[in-house]
Design a protein around this motif. Sequence first.
Motif, PDB file in Angstrom:
ATOM      1  N   VAL A 118     -29.064 -18.448  35.106  1.00 15.73           N
ATOM      2  CA  VAL A 118     -28.843 -16.892  35.071  1.00 15.73           C
ATOM      3  C   VAL A 118     -29.639 -16.486  34.751  1.00 15.73           C
ATOM      4  O   VAL A 118     -29.921 -15.330  35.436  1.00 15.73           O
ATOM      5  CB  VAL A 118     -27.463 -16.745  33.756  1.00 15.73           C
ATOM      6  CG1 VAL A 118     -27.488 -15.295  33.603  1.00 15.73           C
ATOM      7  CG2 VAL A 118     -26.102 -17.506  34.253  1.00 15.73           C
ATOM      8  N   ARG A 119     -31.071 -17.058  33.750  1.00 17.12           N
ATOM      9  CA  ARG A 119     -32.187 -15.979  34.443  1.00 17.12           C
ATOM     10  C   ARG A 119     -32.612 -15.573  35.229  1.00 17.12           C
ATOM     11  O   ARG A 119     -33.504 -14.774  35.566  1.00 17.12           O
ATOM     12  CB  ARG A 119     -32.619 -16.439  32.853  1.00 17.12           C
ATOM     13  CG  ARG A 119     -31.511 -15.913  31.419  1.00 17.12           C
ATOM     14  CD  ARG A 119     -33.135 -16.309  29.976  1.00 17.12           C
ATOM     15  NE  ARG A 119     -33.332 -17.520  29.952  1.00 17.12           N
ATOM     16  CZ  ARG A 119     -33.567 -18.878  29.218  1.00 17.12           C
ATOM     17  NH1 ARG A 119     -34.893 -17.877  28.892  1.00 17.12           N
ATOM     18  NH2 ARG A 119     -33.780 -19.826  29.581  1.00 17.12           N
ATOM     19  N   LEU A 121     -31.902 -16.337  38.047  1.00 19.49           N
ATOM     20  CA  LEU A 121     -30.637 -15.501  39.282  1.00 19.49           C
ATOM     21  C   LEU A 121     -31.256 -13.683  39.253  1.00 19.49           C
ATOM     22  O   LEU A 121     -31.491 -13.537  40.452  1.00 19.49           O
ATOM     23  CB  LEU A 121     -29.284 -15.855  38.442  1.00 19.49           C
ATOM     24  CG  LEU A 121     -28.190 -13.986  39.939  1.00 19.49           C
ATOM     25  CD1 LEU A 121     -28.517 -15.522  41.691  1.00 19.49           C
ATOM     26  CD2 LEU A 121     -26.753 -14.410  39.067  1.00 19.49           C
ATOM     27  N   GLY A 122     -31.695 -13.311  37.533  1.00 26.43           N
ATOM     28  CA  GLY A 122     -31.684 -11.766  37.862  1.00 26.43           C
ATOM     29  C   GLY A 122     -33.363 -11.039  38.420  1.00 26.43           C
ATOM     30  O   GLY A 122     -33.404 -10.734  38.843  1.00 26.43           O
ATOM     31  N   TRP A 123     -34.221 -12.609  38.432  1.00 23.59           N
ATOM     32  CA  TRP A 123     -35.170 -12.689  38.854  1.00 23.59           C
ATOM     33  C   TRP A 123     -34.991 -12.483  40.460  1.00 23.59           C
ATOM     34  O   TRP A 123     -35.834 -11.297  41.410  1.00 23.59           O
ATOM     35  CB  TRP A 123     -36.679 -13.647  38.490  1.00 23.59           C
ATOM     36  CG  TRP A 123     -36.882 -12.521  37.112  1.00 23.59           C
ATOM     37  CD1 TRP A 123     -36.939 -13.724  36.187  1.00 23.59           C
ATOM     38  CD2 TRP A 123     -37.357 -11.651  36.821  1.00 23.59           C
ATOM     39  NE1 TRP A 123     -36.792 -13.103  34.820  1.00 23.59           N
ATOM     40  CE2 TRP A 123     -37.742 -11.468  35.479  1.00 23.59           C
ATOM     41  CE3 TRP A 123     -38.178 -10.776  37.358  1.00 23.59           C
ATOM     42  CZ2 TRP A 123     -38.181 -10.554  34.606  1.00 23.59           C
ATOM     43  CZ3 TRP A 123     -39.277 -10.094  37.032  1.00 23.59           C
ATOM     44  CH2 TRP A 123     -38.641 -10.152  34.994  1.00 23.59           C
ATOM     45  N   ALA A 124     -33.955 -13.059  41.365  1.00 23.22           N
ATOM     46  CA  ALA A 124     -34.097 -13.241  42.312  1.00 23.22           C
ATOM     47  C   ALA A 124     -33.409 -11.747  43.125  1.00 23.22           C
ATOM     48  O   ALA A 124     -33.677 -11.213  43.903  1.00 23.22           O
ATOM     49  CB  ALA A 124     -33.077 -14.672  42.390  1.00 23.22           C
ATOM     50  N   LEU A 125     -32.558 -11.344  41.893  1.00 16.64           N
ATOM     51  CA  LEU A 125     -31.576 -10.093  42.326  1.00 16.64           C
ATOM     52  C   LEU A 125     -33.286  -9.297  42.078  1.00 16.64           C
ATOM     53  O   LEU A 125     -33.331  -8.034  43.271  1.00 16.64           O
ATOM     54  CB  LEU A 125     -31.163 -10.195  41.015  1.00 16.64           C
ATOM     55  CG  LEU A 125     -29.562 -10.253  41.563  1.00 16.64           C
ATOM     56  CD1 LEU A 125     -28.361  -9.817  40.274  1.00 16.64           C
ATOM     57  CD2 LEU A 125     -28.978 -10.486  42.483  1.00 16.64           C
ATOM     58  N   PHE A 126     -34.079  -9.077  41.773  1.00 13.02           N
ATOM     59  CA  PHE A 126     -35.073  -8.219  41.740  1.00 13.02           C
ATOM     60  C   PHE A 126     -36.172  -8.053  43.026  1.00 13.02           C
ATOM     61  O   PHE A 126     -36.077  -7.148  43.577  1.00 13.02           O
ATOM     62  CB  PHE A 126     -35.927  -8.864  40.306  1.00 13.02           C
ATOM     63  CG  PHE A 126     -35.951  -7.281  39.089  1.00 13.02           C
ATOM     64  CD1 PHE A 126     -36.247  -6.627  39.469  1.00 13.02           C
ATOM     65  CD2 PHE A 126     -34.612  -7.618  38.358  1.00 13.02           C
ATOM     66  CE1 PHE A 126     -35.355  -5.222  38.384  1.00 13.02           C
ATOM     67  CE2 PHE A 126     -34.466  -7.188  37.136  1.00 13.02           C
ATOM     68  CZ  PHE A 126     -35.009  -5.764  36.862  1.00 13.02           C
ATOM     69  N   VAL A 132     -35.035  -5.047  44.291  1.00  5.38           N
ATOM     70  CA  VAL A 132     -34.693  -3.530  43.719  1.00  5.38           C
ATOM     71  C   VAL A 132     -35.979  -3.203  43.689  1.00  5.38           C
ATOM     72  O   VAL A 132     -36.611  -1.837  43.565  1.00  5.38           O
ATOM     73  CB  VAL A 132     -35.110  -4.009  41.814  1.00  5.38           C
ATOM     74  CG1 VAL A 132     -35.036  -2.778  41.013  1.00  5.38           C
ATOM     75  CG2 VAL A 132     -33.121  -4.191  41.870  1.00  5.38           C
ATOM     76  N   MET A 150     -39.690 -13.459  46.395  1.00  2.00           N
ATOM     77  CA  MET A 150     -39.048 -14.568  46.934  1.00  2.00           C
ATOM     78  C   MET A 150     -40.017 -15.648  47.658  1.00  2.00           C
ATOM     79  O   MET A 150     -40.876 -15.122  48.937  1.00  2.00           O
ATOM     80  CB  MET A 150     -38.187 -13.972  47.663  1.00  2.00           C
ATOM     81  CG  MET A 150     -36.553 -13.995  47.092  1.00  2.00           C
ATOM     82  SD  MET A 150     -36.064 -15.053  45.492  1.00  2.00           S
ATOM     83  CE  MET A 150     -34.618 -16.334  46.091  1.00  2.00           C
ATOM     84  N   ILE A 158     -44.383 -15.139  37.078  1.00  3.31           N
ATOM     85  CA  ILE A 158     -43.158 -13.802  36.142  1.00  3.31           C
ATOM     86  C   ILE A 158     -41.862 -14.482  35.677  1.00  3.31           C
ATOM     87  O   ILE A 158     -41.674 -14.289  35.223  1.00  3.31           O
ATOM     88  CB  ILE A 158     -42.653 -12.776  37.652  1.00  3.31           C
ATOM     89  CG1 ILE A 158     -43.942 -12.172  37.892  1.00  3.31           C
ATOM     90  CG2 ILE A 158     -42.513 -11.738  36.383  1.00  3.31           C
ATOM     91  CD1 ILE A 158     -44.109 -10.990  38.991  1.00  3.31           C
ATOM     92  N   HIS A 162     -40.890 -15.341  31.941  1.00  2.00           N
ATOM     93  CA  HIS A 162     -39.751 -14.933  30.864  1.00  2.00           C
ATOM     94  C   HIS A 162     -39.249 -15.548  30.863  1.00  2.00           C
ATOM     95  O   HIS A 162     -38.152 -15.781  29.742  1.00  2.00           O
ATOM     96  CB  HIS A 162     -38.666 -13.623  32.230  1.00  2.00           C
ATOM     97  CG  HIS A 162     -37.557 -13.414  31.888  1.00  2.00           C
ATOM     98  ND1 HIS A 162     -36.250 -13.986  31.715  1.00  2.00           N
ATOM     99  CD2 HIS A 162     -37.046 -12.216  30.954  1.00  2.00           C
ATOM    100  CE1 HIS A 162     -35.491 -13.386  31.325  1.00  2.00           C
ATOM    101  NE2 HIS A 162     -36.096 -12.073  30.405  1.00  2.00           N
ATOM    102  N   ILE A 230     -35.208 -21.826  42.898  1.00  2.00           N
ATOM    103  CA  ILE A 230     -34.095 -20.758  43.082  1.00  2.00           C
ATOM    104  C   ILE A 230     -35.624 -19.489  43.399  1.00  2.00           C
ATOM    105  O   ILE A 230     -35.310 -19.658  44.584  1.00  2.00           O
ATOM    106  CB  ILE A 230     -34.078 -20.292  41.955  1.00  2.00           C
ATOM    107  CG1 ILE A 230     -32.475 -21.455  42.034  1.00  2.00           C
ATOM    108  CG2 ILE A 230     -33.416 -18.290  42.421  1.00  2.00           C
ATOM    109  CD1 ILE A 230     -31.480 -20.722  40.447  1.00  2.00           C
TER     110      ILE A 230
END
Lengths: 287, 359, 264
Positions: A118-119, A121-126, A132, A150, A158, A162, A230
């Motif tokens: 999950v954590r 995934l958050g960075w993958a979204l960034f 973003v 990516m 990074i 985290h 990931i």
Amino acid sequence: MSAKALDKTPFLMTAPGVIFFIMLLGVPMLMTFLLSLHSYDFTTGIQPDWTISNYIEVLGDPYFHKIFGRTFGLALLVTVICVLIGVPEAYVLAHLPNPWRSVFLLVVLGPLLISVVVRTLGWALFFGGKGVLTMIASGLGFGEEPVSLMFTFTGMTIALVHVLVPFMVISVWASLQKIDPQSEDAALTLGASKLTVLYRITLPQVMPGILSGSIIVFALTASAFATPAIIGGRRMKVVATAAYDEYLSTLNWPLGAAIAVILLVVNIVIIVSYNKLVERRFAKVFE
Amino acid sequence: MSFLTLESLNKEFGDFTAVRDMNLTIEQGEFISLLGPSGCGKTTTLQMIAGLLPPTRGKILLDGKDITKTPPNKRGLGIVFQSYALFPHMTATENVAFGLEMRGVAKVERMDRARVALDQVKLGQFAHRYPKEMSGGQRQRVALARALVIEPPVLLLDEPLSNLDAKLREEMRIELRLLQQDIGVTTILVTHDQEEALSMSDRIVVMKDGDMAQIAAPLDLYERPLNTFVSDFVGKTNLIKARAAAGSQGQSVVIVDGHADTLTQNLTLALPGEALIEGESVTLSIRPEKFLMSKEGPGHKVEVQASIFMGASWLYRVNSPMGELFVTQPNTGAAGYAKGDTAYLSWPDDAVMLFSEAA
Amino acid sequence: MRRLGPIALCFHALFVAFILAPLLMVVAVSFTDKGYLSLPTDGLSLRWFRAILDNPDFIDAFWVSVWLALVSATIAVIIAVPASLAIARKKFPGREVIAAFLLSPLMIPHLVLGVAFLQFYSKIGLGGSFYGLLAAHVILITPYALRLALASATGLPREAEDAALTLGASRFTVFRRITLPLILPGVAGGWLLSFITSFDELTMSVFVASPATQTLPVRMYHHITQTIDPLIASVSTVLIVLTFGVMLILDRFYGLDKIFVGKG
Ligand SMILES: Nc1ncnc2c1ncn2[C@@H]1O[C@H](COP(=O)(O)OP(=O)(O)OP(=O)(O)O)[C@@H](O)[C@H]1O
Ligand SMILES: [Mg+2]
């Protein structure tokens, strides 16, 4: 004192664990080691011979050199960054007034309980191409070109910082709790400036915490799988993802086993020698 | 002119007042104790003097200069903390030399001076030990050496002896006092141990709930406490409730009401002093050692309830016309009274202290 | 009193933002009303939470993980409690070795455990079974349960038990009435930490789980390597909320800082 017959109770009490561990940890680990001593043929599979060719391949092949180099470079970099940001944060946490201290301790440590998937995934979204970062960059007028972290080393760094920095914070926090705040007051009244107190009194006393935090972060980065898989993907392989591919894509299990054994040995050697070092250095000073 | 002055010093934590209107002038070389029960504001006062806590109101003057706003690292005072607060990662010598280093003293000189300071507290051979490798008493002395080596104008001690065992504590009391007189450093000692305060100080400040209850030299404090709190806190005493009766001039008369179990009629005592307002509640205080106890009288008849041998003296609990009393008598070598004995109790007039307040 | 300066507080704010950013990102994306990855800029929508219900494989994986964590944490505690009492209270030859052995999985990378189990199970024909996964998880989490149990067993006052014995209690009564209640907080904390560790585990499970026994993290991992869509964000959001609940319980009864000191 009379010589008593050996008390059997402690053995009975530890027996369930020990037997279970021998059968389900000892045996599989031994089998993995033995497997790494066989060679592999892409048509006929695992050979019955005994050889150290897998180790020679891993230790001699520039492809693996690169992967091992990247992995330990990554581990070192992540550790250094965790020290640089985790130590000050632990200090700040320890000096916050109370309702805030508990709240932020929870905020900083809580993510440790949330799945790494999950954590990450958050960075993958960034980091993703439509993520973003791109929006921010275009918002700031850097053009519409997608900014993507990516599949980059920076992105992995990074995300791993985290994931692992809470371990550094908690380790330093624990050391800070043991400091007598009066020893800092004492230094002040002896004429030290606030900066001198920090550098000469506080920092040396939390050194054991920084060191044990570093070793945890280093070891966990070196063997991290989810985050590099990931964020780094196939393009940025590390030891763990390389071994994964040997097992599940290439199906060269003996080679994968050799990688795993090397990873394990390096991991244990680093942890044990580091602990010895720390013990020798601090045995006289701290409990 | 006084050396260290506290001028209506106040410290409030939120709406709680930890120290209220503290006024104190201390002479150079004086040994002052702050004495009081736990939580009365002793440490708070000391920390304000040290600069570790900013006062809410009031001033601190050192040698005529206002140091209220001076940060702790510029005050140059020597402090021994209750927990000693030694630096665990430095040896005894390094601990002691730290303050000198902060003053820019060259390495060779500061090591020499640290060694001299350690010798002074008889720790010469422990110079290279870490705090963890030393006993409580040794740590305490390192802390003392660390505070003294910078030659501070004022030495502040926060319960420096409270972590030591009884015997060592008594030895250190004497050593500390001798050392202080030797160096002549102005000293403020915080303690909740009245014996410690009595035996070491030139003057004692008794504190209660953030207020100063009394300032006096040890003997004065013991013999002429201003109120029941001080008489009870400093030394042991018997507090007896009574009410005032009409007296003539130069004499106060009080009536101690009869106690159902010990006395059938009220007891009237005439004491030197001003006449009191009739009917006012008062408290009498008589120290246990001021009584004279004898087999035949004269005095009030009492019954011994318990008898404890204390070595140098005997301690008795007796039933008297004034209620239950504690009595101390010196050990003369003869056997003392036993439980159930009757005896007679008398006391000199000036042994009774009279406070116009109900205890 | 040492106050923190503005620089320290700014740093702190940035640090907290760094910690929370990816989590908030996941939560934000899960509320999008679009069919693709985006922030919910024009209105919140629950469509991706409803979408979870149409994907039974996530729900199945969730239940596999819950069962796995429940059973393995319980077995781990059953192994850890007697072992911790023996190790903490008795002196016997091999004590240190046994302790080190039972704690050793902490030093082994999960990947190594994963490949070891993969080969072992395929040899003995347990490959892809739930029981294989279960045994692997027990090995993985027993050290966590053991460590917390050891901590409370070491702090146990011997005198309390001796006192109970002299008061006439039998050895079993002493265990039931004195020892167990005293180590219970540590044991409960160890169980919960084991549960969470098992529930979150990916690296080892990825090798051991078959499609039929996929745990939630494994399912999510495979999904992410195929595609990153709002669905995975909504699943993650549900997980974040659930974990937050467990975190509050752990913190309330045990203190998060105590649980994590020296983990890893
Ligand atoms: N930082 C603080 N915030 C709020 N109250 C405080 C603080 N520091 C001290 N106090 C209160 O101020 C009062 C005086 O505290 P202080 O430490 O001066 O007591 P003390 O006389 O030294 O007691 P002891 O003999 O126990 O050391 C106490 O009631 C204490 O609770
Ligand atoms: Mg105090």
